[in-house]
Scaffold this active site. Structure first.
Site, mmCIF file in Angstrom:
data_model
loop_
_atom_site.group_PDB
_atom_site.id
_atom_site.type_symbol
_atom_site.label_atom_id
_atom_site.label_comp_id
_atom_site.label_asym_id
_atom_site.label_seq_id
_atom_site.Cartn_x
_atom_site.Cartn_y
_atom_site.Cartn_z
ATOM 1 C CD GLN B 564 -2.450 -1.279 2.659
ATOM 2 O OE1 GLN B 564 -2.413 -0.316 3.423
ATOM 3 N NE2 GLN B 564 -3.111 -2.381 2.924
ATOM 4 C CB CYS B 565 4.293 1.798 -1.031
ATOM 5 S SG CYS B 565 4.603 2.568 -2.568
#
Ligand SMILES: [Zn+2]
Lengths: 240, 699
Positions: B564-565
């Site tokens: 989920q960067c």
């Protein structure tokens, strides 16, 4: 100018106003002229700013021979190079009346010291540049190794100075100069009057009646502290 | 001919101050432009002297006979500019000829220029100008070429001395002696005082040449050169003394200015024998004890012909040959070099103040490969610059998008226009804008990933080759991508080449910064690991992929890292990047480098202050949690079933190379079969806990 017998005290010791700086600087010059001193105090001159009155500074030159230390010898090289392929000149190489000097074996360095007022810190700041005989500057490493005598490092540290050497344009000449960070100067100047028995002070700096140094002794006392850092010190033989 | 020896004069040694070159450059650009006519310049010299060393081990220091050019050299030649010369110095007027090109400099008719100055001196002697203003005897020539692009200055000084047909000899019994051998000390002191007064009256300009005699009441008197006839009236020839400020410091030889002075004396007043006082003082110390006196004579008393004598006095270069010198002023003038100096000083300050053992040179030479030029890549690069790292290479295959510049400090709005520039190259370009001294380049490469089947074998082969070669040519590999799978290949390469690999991954408000373990070949059999007794000893430290399995934290939570960067707290990336760089710097300070065992610190109040590096401890992994604003130091050992760093994988890669990689890219389950992980999964793990993410994260 200032009569050295009177003692004026700074409004906000250890801070100086620009005016007070000029008075302090000129008193310093006057005292220097009166006595022959080991540090050649007479070599300092006051330089007025070309356009702005009251923006002058002190300066002096020193010629030093590079320190003789094994560690320095190896990484010290002559920067001066010679050009090849030039038009020959008609000159007898051997004019009998010209003394033949052996080629350059000893390196001399010129050090320009300037004492400039810092508006932000309200204290004097020591600027300096060091260069070879052709004007080429020393590298940072050479500055640290040639100008700062290794055996004195501890003294310098105990004097409260932490080696803050930076480079920026000289405020008047507008060319890059090294300077000593003035961030600790005020603390330093305060600390020497807090302990008047301090060995940093010599007998000439006995104007401590008021718990502070009078304007006339300010530069001298200040120089005896910060000057040590970059070789501008009292009574050291290799300084001319 | 006479059996007495010739007088041999000490030639000048030029000394140019940096400020002179600055001023010359400014004038060339603003004032002279292409005009290369000659100009007057103002030089100065001081008297020579020797300083007796205070240390027995050091030789005495003799000042060279220097002719100096300083800040005020281009000031108009007048009393005011003379007064600005350094104290205790004497003026000397020069002519500077600055050519426009190096070719002009080479072919310049130097003899003609030299002759011009020689003739000027001769004229001034004949017209009497040099009697009134004897400083004119020290005229000199300077030819220069200023290479303003390279800040290089070519120059050559000429100090013309007129050479008369017959040379001056040392007179019988007139050998040079220090003044104290000949004069009483009270006379020396009177002379010094009177000379000081004389010098003040002359405001230094003409104090360099003077007359000395004893009056009837035995007082030492000083006079100007122009008073020659009256001053010496009634004196015996033995009582006439001509003095000059002597730049020579040699006890045996007078300096250069005496040459033209003697020609003047001979020409104007038919002097064939004279006592000379070589005035030498230690500036500012009121010490003239090194002053010398000698008598000189010319055996042949014929008059000098009216024709201008020839001149000698080209300065020799540093090798003792007749030729120009050159000075490199780039360190003081080239802005790039100035930035270098400042960055370096700043770091030296840290060494001086805090960490005496700081290995700045080692850090500076470390070559860093940044895989990923996004938020992490940008911050890591800037932080590396702060440490003085110069070699920084970026790898990325994305373009700058509109959302990037606010989070990624090496990109600007313009970079995101027209589809966006390539990130790796743009990051490198902008890094150079931040610091021109950086050695940086960007490579647009997509890193092949397990589970992403190859579409073009030749492309993938070439990408693998490039990455392999980049990992090989760098010292530290930073894994800063935003997908887990892309870290596999560089992890494998780093492990196989034993590089220091620093890995950083982000969750929404958590991060991990870790270094990959490298097997200690020196003590492969010995146990290496945590140096703290409170932690269980571990063998080789793990990599990102081993730790994923063995890490003591919740593995489900871990999985949010990477995936989920793009949804992270904006400050997180800067924090994690900074830790990554600081971890690298600390590891560089450990004698074992990447092999160094992991430290942990459990008791902040511990009195044990010894650390494994001058900068402190070096952990294996730092896990940070922004929700609680805390960090956890974790040590994870290498896992023998690791899909990236285990011996099995490394051996397989070593023997099959690209064929092995290709098989992994096509099917990651091959890795699990190879290592035995697949079996492990079946036995103990819920399905899906350790599988390669099939989704294509934006990279
Ligand atoms: Zn691993």
């Amino acid at each position: 100018m200032t009569n050295t017998l009177t003692q004026t005290y700074l409004k906000q010791y250890p801070f100086l106003t620009r005016q007070e700086f000029e008075i302090a600087a000129k008193s310093f010059l006057e005292q220097s002229k009166k006595s022959v001193r080991e540090d050649g105090g007479d070599l300092w001159v006051w330089n007025e700013h070309e356009k702005l009155k009251g923006f002058g500074y002190l300066s002096r030159k020193s010629i030093i021979q590079k320190l003789k230390s094994e560690s320095l010898n190896e990484n010290f090289t002559f920067i001066t190079t010679d050009d090849e392929n030039f038009e020959q000149v008609e000159e007898e190489l051997e004019d009998p009346s010209t003394l033949n000097i052996a080629s350059e074996t000893t390196e001399y360095l010129t050090v320009d010291y300037h004492i400039i007022y810092s508006t932000s810190y309200k204290v004097p700041v020591l600027y300096f540049n060091t260069y070879h005989k052709d004007g080429t500057p020393l590298t940072n490493d050479e500055i640290y190794s040639c100008l700062i005598e290794p055996s004195r490092l501890e003294d310098i540290k105990t004097a409260g100075f932490h080696g803050g050497i930076s480079q920026q344009d000289h405020p008047t000449l507008l060319i890059p100069f090294y300077y000593l960070h003035p961030c600790e100067t005020a603390t330093l100047m305060k600390s020497i009057v807090d302990k008047p028995q301090s060995t940093i002070l010599n007998s000439n700096n006995n104007n401590l009646l008021n718990g502070e140094i009078p304007i006339e002794g300010y530069i001298r006392s200040w120089l005896s502290l910060v000057g040590n850092v970059v070789g501008l010190k009292v009574g050291i033989g290799y300084f001319l | 001919m006479s059996s007495n020896p010739l007088v041999q004069f000490v030639p000048y040694s030029s000394a140019v101050e940096a400020a002179f070159w600055h001023t010359l450059s400014t004038r060339k650009i603003d004032l002279y432009k292409l005009d290369d006519t000659s100009h007057d310049i103002l030089g100065y010299y001081s008297t020579g002297h020797t300083i007796t060393s205070q240390h027995a081990t050091e030789a005495n220091i003799s000042m060279p006979a220097r002719l100096c050019l300083g800040t005020g050299a281009f000031d108009d030649v007048n009393a005011a500019s003379f007064s600005r010369l350094p104290p205790f110095s004497y003026p000397s007027i020069g002519t500077i000829k600055n050519t426009n090109t190096i070719e002009d400099f080479k072919v310049l008719d130097k003899n003609a220029l030299f002759k011009e100055i020689t003739e000027q001196i001769w004229q001034d002697i004949n017209s009497g100008k040099a009697v009134k203003n004897p400083y004119l005897l020290t005229r000199f020539l300077l030819i220069t070429f200023a290479d303003l692009k390279k800040y290089k200055y070519h120059y050559w000084f000429g100090f013309p001395a007129l050479v008369t047909e017959t040379s001056w000899n040392v007179a019988k019994n007139g050998e040079i002696k220090v003044i104290s051998d000949l004069w009483e000390s009270k006379d020396i002191e009177r002379f010094r005082e009177n000379y000081d007064l004389f010098r003040q009256k002359q405001s230094c300009a003409n104090a360099g040449f003077f007359l000395v005699k004893r009056s009837n009441d035995n007082e030492i008197m000083i006079g100007g050169l122009s008073e020659f006839d009256t001053f010496f009236e009634g004196c015996d020839s033995d009582e006439k003394i001509v003095g000059f400020a002597d730049p020579s410091s040699l006890p045996t030889n007078p300096g250069w200015p005496l040459r033209n002075l003697l020609v003047l004396l001979q020409r104007r007043w038919n002097v064939y024998k004279i006592k000379i006082l070589c005035y030498r003082e230690i500036p500012g110390k009121k010490d003239i004890s090194q002053t010398c006196i000698l008598s000189v004579e010319i055996p042949n008393t014929a008059k000098i012909s009216d024709e201008c004598p020839k001149g000698v006095g080209w300065e020799k270069n540093s090798q003792g040959k007749l030729g120009p010198r050159s000075a490199d002023l780039a360190p003081l003038m080239d802005p790039t070099r100035l930035a270098d100096t400042s960055v370096d000083l700043n770091l030296k300050l840290m060494r001086w103040r805090i960490v005496p053992n700081l290995q700045l040179e080692k850090i500076r030479e470390t070559k860093c490969l940044l895989l990923g030029a996004g938020t992490l890549g940008c911050y890591v690069a800037r932080c590396l610059l702060g440490w003085g790292v110069r070699h920084i290479t970026f790898v990325d295959n994305a373009r700058v998008s509109f959302s990037n510049p606010v989070r990624q400090p090496l990109f600007f709005f313009e970079d995101s226009l027209e589809g966006g520039k390539l990130k790796a190259q743009t990051a490198a370009e902008n890094l150079k804008k931040v610091y021109p001294g950086s050695i940086t380049e960007g490579h647009n490469i997509s890193i092949p990933m397990p589970g992403h089947p190859i579409t073009s074998e030749s492309q993938t082969r070439s990408d693998v080759e490039k990455i392999t070669q980049l990992v090989d040519s760098h010292d530290v590999i930073f894994l800063l991508m935003d997908s887990r799978e892309s870290r596999w290949l560089p992890t494998l390469l780093g492990a196989s080449m034993r590089k220091l690999v620093i890995n950083t991954a982000l969750g929404f408000d958590t991060y991990v910064v870790m270094r990959h373990g490298v097997k200690d070949l020196d003590s492969a059999s010995k146990l290496t690991g945590a140096s703290s007794s409170k932690m269980p000893e571990v063998k080789q430290l793990g990599c990102y992929f081993c730790n994923d399995i063995v890490a003591p934290t919740d593995s489900l939570k871990d999985r949010t890292l990477d995936q989920q960067c793009t949804v992270t707290r904006p400050g997180l990336s800067a924090i994690a990047s900074a830790y990554a760089v600081e971890l690298m710097v600390s590891v560089l300070h450990h004698e074992k480098g990447p092999v160094a065992p992991a430290d942990t610190i459990n008791d902040p109040g511990s009195t044990d202050i010894s650390t494994s590096t001058p900068l402190g401890i070096i952990p294996h992994q730092i896990r940070g949690f922004l929700t609680n604003f805390n960090n956890l130091l974790i040590v994870g050992q290498a896992y023998d079933k690791c899909t990236a760093c285990s011996d099995k994988i490394l051996e397989e890669y070593k023997s099959n190379g690209f064929e092995f990689l290709k098989r992994v890219f096509d099917s990651p389950t091959y890795l699990e079969e190879l290592t035995g992980l697949a079996k492990l999964h079946q036995e103990s793990e819920a399905a899906g806990d350790f599988v390669w993410d099939e989704e294509d994260n934006e990279l």
